[in-house]
Enzyme design. Sequence first.
Site, PDB file in Angstrom:
ATOM      1  CG  LEU A 189      -1.932  -4.018  -4.353  1.00  0.00           C
ATOM      2  CD1 LEU A 189      -2.718  -3.715  -5.625  1.00  0.00           C
ATOM      3  CD2 LEU A 189      -0.444  -4.164  -4.681  1.00  0.00           C
ATOM      4  CB  CYS A 223      -0.894   0.009   1.243  1.00  0.00           C
ATOM      5  SG  CYS A 223      -1.884  -1.492   1.435  1.00  0.00           S
TER       6      CYS A 223
END
Length: 626
Positions: A51, A2
């Site tokens: 993500l 992320c």
Amino acid sequence: MCGISGVFNLRQPYRIDRPLLEKINRLQSHRGPDDEGYFFDQYIGLAHRRLSIIDLAGGHQPLFNEDQSVVVVFNGEIYNYLELADELVGLGHQFTTYSDTEVIVHAWESWGEDCVKRFRGMFAFAVWDRSKKQLFIARDRLGKKPLFYTVTVHGQFLFASELKVLLGHPEVDTTLRNEMAEEFFMYGYIPEPFSAYKHIFKLNPGHHLTLSPGSEIAPKQYWDLCAPDQVLSWEQTQDSLIDKLQEAVRIRLAADVPLGAFLSGGVDSSAVVSLMASLQTKPVHTCAIGFSEQAFDESEYAQQVASRYHTEHSQQIVDPNDISLIDTLVDIYDEPYADSSALPTFRVCQLASKSVKVALSGDGGDEIFGGYRRHRMHLVEQRLRNAIPRPIRKSFFGPLGHLYPKADWAPRPLRAKTTFQSLAMDAVEGYANSISKLRRDERQSLFSSRYQQSLNGYNGIEILKHHARFFTTDDPLKQVQYLDMKTWLVGDILTKVDRASMANSLEVRAPMLDHEFVEWAYSINSKNNIRNREGKYAFKRSLENYVGHNILYRPKMGFSMPISKWFRTNLRDTLTSHVLSTNMCDSGFFDVDWLRKMVSDHQQGYRDHGASLWCLLMFSLFMARQ
């Protein structure tokens, strides 16, 4: 995997500008295209781009503890989160998700700053404890995940996964750091804890930082790579190496999304793929980049491994003269970065992202097993240093290194200028000379007298000397491996892979950089890492039942690019227009006559300045964006 960012009021409650934080956090949306989240109170604003890899439904961030007194934003993976969750449940904590992120908030409640010592993985995270009014940020031991920070004129502490987020804030001081050119042209990147900007820093690997209103910024080290208490014998190494690496691979196979591996055809990626195949019943999805010119192509070796292990293999042939990504690289890295292998690395990440969300890599093998040619050369040079007193070495090899031609055109054994120079120096100076993009004498020719005076004697080697103060071994190979871990690995290799992969919304995991595996591998007898001029000897021997002999013992290639040729063909005009631009010539950094001579000599074939000119091109593209 992320992107995280945040704003913390160091001095007093000061309005957190929510629209601004949302705006700058979205500058790293490529790191987390699946979701975003925010948290605000009077002291802090936290931001996250996600993500989704584990617990796709329940892993939204920011994530809280039971009473919402502790909140976290997290970039990375905690591989031992299930074991930690069981332990924390035993301590009375209640979990509401199956995400590894939730382990962090409960671990903070139970163990405070020491929580980070319990985590096995790659991470950069920020915890806000509302009751204590404390912000705790941490970075993993080897620096696989990045974390930048700065302080604004209004006393707001800003942090983010990428430099571009901080640069997007209007109150961040973007004054360039004067020393950054000296460091960049030595290393090819800006080493931690510095950045290209005077007031923006990188949190060092293995460090954490605890802040409260009014506190000073004082990062603390929680991990270092220390000399082993006992050196492993050959038998101990061979008995354990595969099992240790297999375990590091196994814990990195957990994902709720498609997972694969990079397969270059080299030793390290082939080892990872072979062990992945032994740990799962379904075929491994592998990705490889090939080149249309055989001098740069390893795809036939990748195909051999793919065929042996029946992988689902994807391959893309890349034109080594493809220069279309150059401008993209400058935007990805945010500061000067000169590893030309970033181009094929971006391409293989781009290819992998079409079919998987997570890819395992072989990164770290050369650093931990002594795989670089410079490691072998350093041992040879060190034996000579030990045999010949320094005054004699300095008086003989010093002038010889000065007079001997650079001889780029000659066979490698005759390119002895750097070796002669290094032999006149001590061990750290000599190693610095061997790893430099431009050696000290070359940088002195390149830089203007005004810029050299402004450095007040500063030399980029000071960074290596700082790390050398913490040597806990007199083993010359382990010393330079330690220096590589502190500089080259984090500043070049891991930076390259993180930015290239995240630009393609791909998570990359590196089993060989599992900190427990690294600590174990550092115990291998150096004589078994380099034997009879063969690097990674013990590692290769342990792999003989898994990887073909022709792959294990062929000459190392790597992701080479024909940059010297580019500057005489495809990039000829680009090189001239950028390196000799008004922006570069007026920057004050360079001797303009020397710049012109380097470009002219290279393009006319008198000298090969390819590597130096690539550094200059990357620097000029960075400067054009300031």
